[in-house]
Design a protein around this motif. Structure first.
Motif, PDB file in Angstrom:
ATOM      1  N   LEU A 179      46.883  10.499  16.104  1.00 12.85           N
ATOM      2  CA  LEU A 179      45.433  10.637  16.236  1.00 12.85           C
ATOM      3  C   LEU A 179      44.883  11.723  15.330  1.00 12.85           C
ATOM      4  N   ILE A 180      45.488  12.911  15.355  1.00 12.26           N
ATOM      5  CA  ILE A 180      44.907  14.018  14.591  1.00 12.26           C
ATOM      6  C   ILE A 180      45.100  13.822  13.087  1.00 12.26           C
ATOM      7  N   VAL A 181      46.180  13.163  12.697  1.00 12.48           N
ATOM      8  CA  VAL A 181      46.363  12.837  11.270  1.00 12.48           C
ATOM      9  C   VAL A 181      45.344  11.785  10.846  1.00 12.48           C
ATOM     10  N   ALA A 182      45.094  10.789  11.708  1.00 16.54           N
ATOM     11  CA  ALA A 182      44.112   9.747  11.402  1.00 16.54           C
ATOM     12  C   ALA A 182      42.712  10.341  11.292  1.00 16.54           C
TER      13      ALA A 182
ATOM     14  N   THR B  89      46.641  21.303  19.292  1.00 13.27           N
ATOM     15  CA  THR B  89      45.537  21.084  18.357  1.00 13.27           C
ATOM     16  C   THR B  89      45.441  22.218  17.346  1.00 13.27           C
ATOM     17  N   VAL B  90      45.514  23.462  17.825  1.00 10.25           N
ATOM     18  CA  VAL B  90      45.447  24.609  16.912  1.00 10.25           C
ATOM     19  C   VAL B  90      46.612  24.570  15.919  1.00 10.25           C
ATOM     20  N   LEU B  91      47.788  24.304  16.419  1.00  4.42           N
ATOM     21  CA  LEU B  91      48.966  24.239  15.552  1.00  4.42           C
ATOM     22  C   LEU B  91      48.829  23.124  14.523  1.00  4.42           C
ATOM     23  N   ALA B  92      48.381  21.950  14.970  1.00  2.02           N
ATOM     24  CA  ALA B  92      48.280  20.787  14.079  1.00  2.02           C
ATOM     25  C   ALA B  92      47.224  20.989  12.998  1.00  2.02           C
ATOM     26  N   VAL B  93      46.023  21.437  13.387  1.00  2.00           N
ATOM     27  CA  VAL B  93      44.958  21.585  12.383  1.00  2.00           C
ATOM     28  C   VAL B  93      45.285  22.700  11.403  1.00  2.00           C
ATOM     29  N   THR B  94      45.986  23.741  11.863  1.00  4.02           N
ATOM     30  CA  THR B  94      46.362  24.827  10.955  1.00  4.02           C
ATOM     31  C   THR B  94      47.386  24.340   9.934  1.00  4.02           C
ATOM     32  N   MET B  95      48.357  23.574  10.396  1.00  2.00           N
ATOM     33  CA  MET B  95      49.364  23.040   9.472  1.00  2.00           C
ATOM     34  C   MET B  95      48.749  22.024   8.512  1.00  2.00           C
TER      35      MET B  95
END
Length: 345
Positions: free
Chosen positions: A324-327, A166-172
């Motif tokens: 999910l996190i992109v959506a 989650t941290v990696l994805a939201v930061t990117m």
């Protein structure tokens, strides 16, 4: 008397032994955080992302040896300290300067994004822990929110992996948004105020909000930062509600699991600092210092979290997690943009 001094000396020795067991892991985390900050300042990469990646590279230190206890302490306790200190940046006067309509839009965006993440996770076959973690991080303030929410979620074997992802994805995603969202604001012909609301209401991390906002104009940057602080202010009530809900859920669904505290202490600290700052008892210099201290604490904590996670486990997260996190990111972006158009901001 001799007995009293003996007990005191023993207690002091225990404290020294405890601190010495934590020191190696803590100072390694600090060193990684300082390195990440250096790279961020000189090469423009997000400090959180660098701390995370550097931490993962030193995963072996969290498996065995003298650093294990300190890394665990830093990833847990220093994280809570950083979140608690965030409250010193919040004040009612600051938030009310934006207007009730736009505040309502931002608050609704936070709540609906978390709900969207909940239902999206069900459709994609992901668990409720992952839904709250990703939805909350996207809705509120990126990596900081992810770490705060992770602190109150019941732990399982996927907890560290999900937090790192989650941290990696939201930061990117924040870094991508910092470049792309000003162009979107321009394409929709948003003025400086509306652009600030859009950028502050949709980009995940504070640093990227500031970068995107001031790349458009000074007014956009100031508005974007203010809107972002409204989302940050939602962190404490959201974590509090989640903590109460999880406490009830754990009590009824799994009696053998340790229940979380009724109100996490770091949430109380966040609310207390926000209240004190709202009545003007925290000087601006002290508030700025506490904000800087909070950012450093979170940076050090994410370095420790990175060290606790094996890179191999990241490949087990699955494509549904990325979808999910992109959506969720697309949802909050579309919601705020439509809301701005409807309100005519």
């Amino acid at each position: 008397m001799a007995l009293s001094f003996s007990l005191f000396d023993k207690s002091g020795a225990d404290v020294r032994a405890f601190l010495s067991s934590l020191a190696p892991g803590f100072f390694v985390s600090v060193l990684i955080a300082v390195s990440a900050a250096f790279l961020s300042d000189h090469y423009g990469v997000p400090a959180m992302l660098m701390a995370l990646l550097l931490g993962i590279a030193f995963h072996f230190l969290a498996e065995e040896g003298r650093c294990v206890e300190g890394i665990a302490f830093t990833s847990r306790t220093v994280l809570r300290i950083g979140v608690g200190l965030l409250g010193a940046r919040i004040s009612v006067e600051l938030l009310m300067g934006l207007g009730l309509d736009l505040i309502g839009l931002v608050v609704a965006g936070v709540i609906l994004t978390i709900l969207f993440g909940w239902f999206g996770a069900k459709l994609l076959g992901r668990g409720w822990r992952f839904a709250l973690l990703t939805g909350g991080s996207v809705a509120i303030c990126g990596a900081s929110a992810a770490m705060a929410i992770a602190a109150v979620l019941p732990r399982n074997e996927q907890s560290e992996r999900n937090l790192i992802f989650t941290v990696l994805a939201v930061t990117m995603l924040s870094t991508i948004a910092m470049v792309a969202y000003p162009l979107i604001a321009q394409a929709f012909d948003l003025d400086d105020l509306s652009s600030g609301v859009f950028l502050g209401g949709t980009i995940h991390d504070v640093a990227q909000v500031v970068g995107a906002g001031f790349s458009v104009s000074e007014q956009t940057g100031e508005t974007a930062t203010l809107v972002k602080l409204i989302r940050v202010a939602m962190l404490a009530p959201v974590v509090l509600v989640l903590s109460l809900g999880i406490r009830h859920f754990v009590e009824n669904a799994d009696p053998g699991t340790k229940r979380p505290p009724l109100v996490p202490f770091f949430v109380l600290c966040f609310l207390a600092f926000a209240a004190i700052n709202s009545i003007g008892l925290i000087p601006a210099a002290v508030s700025n210092f506490m904000g800087d201290l909070s950012r450093w604490a979170l940076l050090i904590a994410i370095a420790a979290v990175g060290m606790k996670t094996s890179l191999r486990t990241m490949f087990d997260v699955g494509g549904q997690a990325i979808v999910l996190i992109v959506a969720e990111t697309a949802f909050i972006g579309a919601f705020i943009l439509v809301g701005i158009k409807i309100l005519g901001a």
